[in-house]
Design an enzyme around this catalytic site. Structure first.
Site, mmCIF file in Angstrom:
data_model
loop_
_atom_site.group_PDB
_atom_site.id
_atom_site.type_symbol
_atom_site.label_atom_id
_atom_site.label_comp_id
_atom_site.label_asym_id
_atom_site.label_seq_id
_atom_site.Cartn_x
_atom_site.Cartn_y
_atom_site.Cartn_z
ATOM 1 N N GLY A 7 -22.288 -38.542 -13.191
ATOM 2 C CA GLY A 7 -22.346 -39.340 -11.958
ATOM 3 C C GLY A 7 -22.621 -40.774 -12.378
ATOM 4 O O GLY A 7 -23.759 -41.120 -12.715
ATOM 5 N N ALA A 8 -21.565 -41.586 -12.416
ATOM 6 C CA ALA A 8 -21.719 -42.971 -12.882
ATOM 7 C C ALA A 8 -21.643 -43.930 -11.706
ATOM 8 O O ALA A 8 -21.084 -45.019 -11.800
ATOM 9 C CB ALA A 8 -20.639 -43.289 -13.917
ATOM 10 N N GLY A 76 -23.031 -36.962 -6.679
ATOM 11 C CA GLY A 76 -23.159 -36.449 -5.312
ATOM 12 C C GLY A 76 -23.261 -37.551 -4.281
ATOM 13 O O GLY A 76 -23.308 -38.737 -4.612
ATOM 14 N N ASP A 151 -42.029 -41.807 -5.671
ATOM 15 C CA ASP A 151 -42.881 -41.886 -4.472
ATOM 16 C C ASP A 151 -44.304 -42.309 -4.873
ATOM 17 O O ASP A 151 -44.956 -43.091 -4.177
ATOM 18 C CB ASP A 151 -42.958 -40.527 -3.772
ATOM 19 C CG ASP A 151 -41.593 -39.883 -3.632
ATOM 20 O OD1 ASP A 151 -41.049 -39.841 -2.530
ATOM 21 O OD2 ASP A 151 -41.057 -39.432 -4.668
ATOM 22 N N HIS A 178 -39.943 -34.313 -2.926
ATOM 23 C CA HIS A 178 -39.453 -35.693 -2.882
ATOM 24 C C HIS A 178 -38.704 -35.774 -1.561
ATOM 25 O O HIS A 178 -37.492 -35.531 -1.497
ATOM 26 C CB HIS A 178 -38.525 -35.993 -4.062
ATOM 27 C CG HIS A 178 -37.817 -37.323 -3.907
ATOM 28 N ND1 HIS A 178 -38.479 -38.520 -3.907
ATOM 29 C CD2 HIS A 178 -36.504 -37.625 -3.714
ATOM 30 C CE1 HIS A 178 -37.604 -39.511 -3.727
ATOM 31 N NE2 HIS A 178 -36.400 -38.989 -3.598
HETATM 32 N N1 LIG Z 1 -34.204 -38.597 -6.628
HETATM 33 C C1 LIG Z 1 -34.323 -39.851 -6.239
HETATM 34 O O1 LIG Z 1 -35.419 -40.389 -6.225
HETATM 35 C C2 LIG Z 1 -33.081 -40.624 -5.836
HETATM 36 C C3 LIG Z 1 -33.142 -42.014 -5.673
HETATM 37 C C4 LIG Z 1 -31.962 -42.679 -5.322
HETATM 38 C C5 LIG Z 1 -30.781 -41.960 -5.121
HETATM 39 N N2 LIG Z 1 -30.790 -40.610 -5.286
HETATM 40 C C6 LIG Z 1 -29.569 -39.807 -5.122
HETATM 41 O O2 LIG Z 1 -28.738 -39.980 -6.258
HETATM 42 C C7 LIG Z 1 -27.399 -39.603 -5.909
HETATM 43 C C8 LIG Z 1 -26.422 -40.678 -6.370
HETATM 44 O O3 LIG Z 1 -26.594 -41.836 -5.566
HETATM 45 P P1 LIG Z 1 -25.656 -43.128 -5.773
HETATM 46 O O4 LIG Z 1 -26.163 -44.181 -4.868
HETATM 47 O O5 LIG Z 1 -25.501 -43.377 -7.218
HETATM 48 O O6 LIG Z 1 -24.272 -42.560 -5.188
HETATM 49 P P2 LIG Z 1 -22.818 -43.126 -5.561
HETATM 50 O O7 LIG Z 1 -21.906 -42.701 -4.459
HETATM 51 O O8 LIG Z 1 -22.876 -44.574 -5.928
HETATM 52 O O9 LIG Z 1 -22.462 -42.319 -6.892
HETATM 53 C C9 LIG Z 1 -22.280 -40.933 -6.921
HETATM 54 C C10 LIG Z 1 -21.240 -40.644 -7.984
HETATM 55 O O10 LIG Z 1 -21.112 -39.215 -8.112
HETATM 56 C C11 LIG Z 1 -19.750 -38.983 -8.443
HETATM 57 N N3 LIG Z 1 -19.429 -37.582 -8.172
HETATM 58 C C12 LIG Z 1 -19.417 -36.945 -6.972
HETATM 59 N N4 LIG Z 1 -19.053 -35.668 -7.141
HETATM 60 C C13 LIG Z 1 -18.823 -35.487 -8.458
HETATM 61 C C14 LIG Z 1 -18.406 -34.375 -9.246
HETATM 62 N N5 LIG Z 1 -18.156 -33.168 -8.694
HETATM 63 N N6 LIG Z 1 -18.292 -34.557 -10.580
HETATM 64 C C15 LIG Z 1 -18.541 -35.746 -11.145
HETATM 65 N N7 LIG Z 1 -18.917 -36.845 -10.452
HETATM 66 C C16 LIG Z 1 -19.066 -36.702 -9.124
HETATM 67 C C17 LIG Z 1 -18.969 -39.951 -7.553
HETATM 68 O O11 LIG Z 1 -17.660 -40.161 -8.031
HETATM 69 C C18 LIG Z 1 -19.846 -41.205 -7.635
HETATM 70 O O12 LIG Z 1 -19.422 -42.100 -8.657
HETATM 71 C C19 LIG Z 1 -27.431 -39.374 -4.389
HETATM 72 O O13 LIG Z 1 -27.556 -38.004 -4.084
HETATM 73 C C20 LIG Z 1 -28.662 -40.152 -3.973
HETATM 74 O O14 LIG Z 1 -29.146 -39.744 -2.701
HETATM 75 C C21 LIG Z 1 -31.904 -39.941 -5.631
#
Ligand SMILES: NC(=O)c1ccc[n+]([C@@H]2O[C@H](COP(=O)([O-])OP(=O)(O)OC[C@H]3O[C@@H](n4cnc5c(N)ncnc54)[C@H](O)[C@@H]3O)[C@@H](O)[C@H]2O)c1
Length: 311
Positions: A7-8, A76, A151, A178
């Site tokens: 996930g980049a 995701g 958090d 979380h």
């Molecule tokens: N845990 C935490 O504290 C926290 C904090 C911030 C964001 N997040 C979560 O992190 C995740 C990513 O957020 P983001 O802002 O980077 O989203 P984003 O949309 O910028 O990036 C998500 C990437 O996942 C890729 N992707 C989706 N399905 C895929 C698959 N099957 N195989 C490979 N790649 C795939 C997409 O192409 C996209 O580049 C989200 O679920 C977000 O809610 C979690």
């Protein structure tokens, strides 16, 4: 160590930035279904790499996860895209579970096949039930989520600002989910060994109001950030890079990451000794009766959520 980031997107890119700037990985592989995006991030960052401790940054396929010591999963939907930005919705990030469980059923088997001995860190929301799902697919326990580390930092920062001290001098943590049911451990939140709420009272604050305001600011910090920038990424990127360092260097730092706890029947955050292979041990914190009841409720929420996606 070789570190893979699956996930980049916005978060994955910031994790890679943290790994490069702090010299944590010797090799970084970025994997995304949007291959052009992974390639763009790797190229951009790779051109800066000569200024930092030696590192190779490249984009790859899931086959290139082979040999990774740590795999970080950020693939995701994020909160904004998944419609999880309503402060009055008690489900919060759990709204993303169904969709992102589908993403995990796609990517985690590939991680299991290519990097069977890697430690897997889950960031994708909601990270705790998704770590449970990843664990069940991987069939091992080297799985944890970033949990409530972010958090807890937000809690420390808000307390520090309100009390006029540096966050480094505030000891405070959030455990459990979380998400909206995360438990603020006020009974042990302290500055210089003095309960934070005593200090707030001494400073003339109405304690109930002080507490409610800090909790609200911390609980919805993600939404405040999303309203400004579309997605939270800088804080979690820095946290994730530091957590990879703890694993890579077997630091045994105590942090509230989330791992599967048989006693609770789910993955949830508790103070954990983080080192090689992930969580080495968990330390049950001191809690008053209300905090314990809140943790039980948070664990129940997480168990119920995980049960909808675990087979
Ligand atoms: N845990 C935490 O504290 C926290 C904090 C911030 C964001 N997040 C979560 O992190 C995740 C990513 O957020 P983001 O802002 O980077 O989203 P984003 O949309 O910028 O990036 C998500 C990437 O996942 C890729 N992707 C989706 N399905 C895929 C698959 N099957 N195989 C490979 N790649 C795939 C997409 O192409 C996209 O580049 C989200 O679920 C977000 O809610 C979690």
């Amino acid at each position: 160590m070789k570190v893979a980031v699956v996930g980049a997107g916005k978060v994955g890119a910031m994790v890679a930035v943290g790994l490069v700037y702090h010299g944590i990985a010797r090799e970084i592989v970025l994997v995304d279904q949007d291959t052009a995006r992974a390639r763009g991030v790797a190229l951009d960052l790779g051109y800066a790499a000569p200024m930092y401790p030696e590192v190779d940054v490249r984009a790859g396929t899931t086959d290139d996860l082979a040999g990774a010591g740590v795999v970080v999963v950020t693939a995701g939907l994020n909160e904004k895209a998944g419609g999880a930005t309503d402060r009055s919705d008690p489900r919060g990030r759990l709204r993303l579970l169904d969709h992102n469980a589908g993403v995990f059923r796609d990517v985690v088997p590939a991680i299991a096949a290519a990097a069977p001995s890697a430690t897997v860190m889950v960031i994708t929301d909601p990270p705790d039930p998704l770590a449970d799902l990843a664990r069940s697919i991987l069939g091992h326990d080297r799985v944890f989520s970033t949990g409530t580390v972010i958090d807890s930092l937000r809690f420390r920062v808000r307390l520090a600002h309100a009390l006029g001290v540096t966050p480094r001098s505030v000891h405070a943590q959030i455990i459990g989910e979380h998400g909206t049911s995360g438990v603020f451990l006020w009974s042990t939140a302290a500055v210089g060994g003095v309960p934070a709420l005593h200090l707030a009272e001494r400073a003339g604050h109405d304690v109930d109001r002080f507490r409610a305001e800090v909790e609200r600011a911390v609980r919805y910090a993600n939404i405040d950030i999303i309203e400004g920038t579309g997605a939270s990424r800088y804080g979690i990127g820095a946290v994730a890079a530091m957590l990879v360092r703890c694993v890579a260097r077997d630091e045994r730092t105590v942090l509230p990451v989330a791992s599967h706890r048989p006693a609770w029947g789910t993955t949830l955050s508790l103070p954990s000794v983080l080192g090689a292979g992930g969580v080495r041990e968990v330390i049950e914190p001191a809690m008053d009766d209300a905090e314990r009841a809140a943790l039980e409720a948070s664990a129940r929420t997480l168990r119920e959520a995980a049960s909808t996606v675990l087979v």
